[in-house]
Design an enzyme around this catalytic site. Structure first.
Site, PDB file in Angstrom:
ATOM      1  N   SER A 110      -1.732   7.054   4.418  1.00 49.79           N
ATOM      2  CA  SER A 110      -1.896   5.621   4.602  1.00 49.79           C
ATOM      3  C   SER A 110      -3.292   5.273   5.106  1.00 49.79           C
ATOM      4  O   SER A 110      -4.276   5.439   4.395  1.00 49.79           O
ATOM      5  CB  SER A 110      -0.789   5.121   5.540  1.00 49.79           C
ATOM      6  OG  SER A 110      -0.653   3.745   5.501  1.00 49.79           O
ATOM      7  N   ASP A 168     -15.761   8.335  -1.349  1.00 46.28           N
ATOM      8  CA  ASP A 168     -16.331   7.553  -2.453  1.00 46.28           C
ATOM      9  C   ASP A 168     -17.812   7.274  -2.240  1.00 46.28           C
ATOM     10  O   ASP A 168     -18.602   7.273  -3.195  1.00 46.28           O
ATOM     11  CB  ASP A 168     -15.579   6.230  -2.617  1.00 46.28           C
ATOM     12  CG  ASP A 168     -14.250   6.405  -3.333  1.00 46.28           C
ATOM     13  OD1 ASP A 168     -13.907   7.555  -3.677  1.00 46.28           O
ATOM     14  OD2 ASP A 168     -13.543   5.397  -3.544  1.00 46.28           O
ATOM     15  N   LYS A 210       0.102   7.862   0.135  1.00 44.96           N
ATOM     16  CA  LYS A 210       0.745   6.563   0.370  1.00 44.96           C
ATOM     17  C   LYS A 210      -0.297   5.470   0.184  1.00 44.96           C
ATOM     18  O   LYS A 210      -1.107   5.224   1.063  1.00 44.96           O
ATOM     19  CB  LYS A 210       1.360   6.469   1.758  1.00 44.96           C
ATOM     20  CG  LYS A 210       2.030   5.114   1.983  1.00 44.96           C
ATOM     21  CD  LYS A 210       2.657   5.011   3.353  1.00 44.96           C
ATOM     22  CE  LYS A 210       3.315   3.643   3.524  1.00 44.96           C
ATOM     23  NZ  LYS A 210       2.339   2.553   3.596  1.00 44.96           N
TER      24      LYS A 210
END
Length: 415
Positions: free
Chosen positions: A322, A333, A347
């Site tokens: 999460s 990224d 999740k």
């Protein structure tokens, strides 16, 4: 100061817009009135309608049978709670649940970083149904009483616990006002049954711990993301930087997640608003969410030019979930950190807690979230840059010292 890695098992993970729910897992606490889809013989093309003649008729039929045949006295308040639990359980989504007024108040209290209780993070073993201590909070009531990680709750005062009891219910039994005493019967592997009298107190939930390792590498462990976590995290970063850290390991292993606002604030502290992905997406987006129609409903971006200009490694495992995955995905990224460990939980959905008029609340899955590069990680997780499993001999240990932690050793090789 933290000198070891405490393994934490999780039963469920929840990312919410306003609060967090490590203890708020699936469905009703003792079953439900409308939760078992496999027993349904009729279905409605127009969805569930509690006012339909079919539902009213069946409800009246069941109530009549209870009135005529049920041996014990029915608890009307309990029946009402289970009715609402059942509506949410019928969604077949373990993250969408109903909270009574008391449960909602407890949840908000936890989110503020303080609560009254014994000071232990607890969880439920999915396979055995046992509810156990993940970790006592340092210097909290349970820690002072001698309770240890992996101690299993057997009895709370006069209530014998069973494996079908939900975590929320047991947590509610354990908690209580400051100054009151709870008598706990626990089972400890190798020692058998042990009894404790624990005096409840106000507990501050410390979610960030940090220290300087050899070669001036800072180490920060984040156990969950709640309202007080960003402040503790910034304090740790600032302290390590001022002490001359040459790099930082951020340990998110077994971190089940929490508040999106908390993780966004922490990412924002590391990244500046000029950061941009090589493919042109951004600039500065930390995470964004989309509803079931694909409409973007929230977009969180870096707010200023503050940044941490040090090499960073993020440590993760299969229980990093999460909000932990938002942090990891954002760092990966943008190439801001090397990710070490094993694939994360996966999740990628968001819940919102919506208060009801009587002080109770429902938590509902409202969206999916995406990393800055547009990656959907739900049920997929995030692959680490450097894959390394925890040594088999360490997997059964509750406390892992730094000098035996092979995943941490691999993280330190990245500097």
């Amino acid at each position: 100061m933290k000198s070891k890695f405490i393994k934490r098992s999780i039963i469920c993970v929840t990312l919410v817009l306003t609060t967090f729910g490590i203890a708020g897992c699936a469905g009703g606490r003792f079953g439900s009135w409308f939760g078992n889809k496999e027993e349904t013989t009729e279905s409605s093309d127009e969805g569930f309608d509690p006012n339909s003649n079919r539902i009213k008729s069946k409800t009246e039929e069941i109530e009549s049978l209870i009135d005529n045949y049920y041996y014990f006295d029915a608890d009307a308040e309990k029946q009402e709670e289970e009715y609402f639990d059942g509506i949410m359980e019928g969604l077949d989504d373990p993250y969408s649940v109903y909270y009574t007024k008391k449960e909602y108040e407890d949840l908000e209290e936890e989110n503020n970083g303080e609560y009254q209780g014994i000071g232990s993070v607890v969880s439920k073993n999915i396979e055995s149904g046992e509810i156990y201590v993940v970790r006592p909070i340092v210097d909290g009531p349970s820690d002072k009483a001698g309770i240890l990680p992996n101690d299993v709750f057997v009895k709370v005062d006069d209530v014998e616990l069973t494996t079908d009891m939900e975590l929320d219910y047991v947590v509610d039994l354990i908690r209580g006002d400051k100054g009151t005493t709870v008598h706990l019967t626990m089972y400890r592997e190798g020692e058998g049954f042990i009894e404790f009298d624990v005096v409840r107190d106000k507990v501050e939930n410390v979610t960030v711990e940090y220290e300087m390792l050899d070669d001036k590498i800072g180490y920060i462990s984040v156990s969950q993301f709640i309202g007080t976590t960003p402040g503790q995290f910034k304090e740790g970063i600032d302290s390590l930087v001022s002490d001359g850290a040459k790099g930082i390991v951020i340990d998110l292993r077994d971190n089940p997640g929490g508040m999106v606002t908390a993780v966004v604030e922490m990412c924002d502290y590391i990244l500046d608003d000029r950061v941009e992905l090589s493919d042109g997406k951004g600039p500065g987006v930390i995470v964004y969410t989309e509803d079931k129609k694909g409409n973007q409903i929230d977009r969180f971006e870096c707010s200023d030019n503050h940044s941490v200009n040090l090499p960073i490694v993020v440590l993760v495992n299969g229980n990093s979930a999460s909000a932990s995955e938002i942090f990891t995905g954002c760092m990966k990224d943008y190439g801001k950190a090397v990710v070490v460990g094993t694939t994360t939980y996966g999740k990628g959905i968001v819940q919102s807690i919506l208060p009801l008029s009587d002080g109770s609340a429902v938590k509902i899955t409202i969206a999916k979230y995406f990393t800055p590069a547009g990656n959907d990680i739900h049920k997929k997780g995030i692959e680490p840059d450097v894959q390394v499993e925890l040594d088999e001999k360490l997997k059964q240990k509750v406390v892992i010292e730094h000098d035996e932690d092979n995943q941490l050793k691999e993280a330190l090789k990245q500097f």
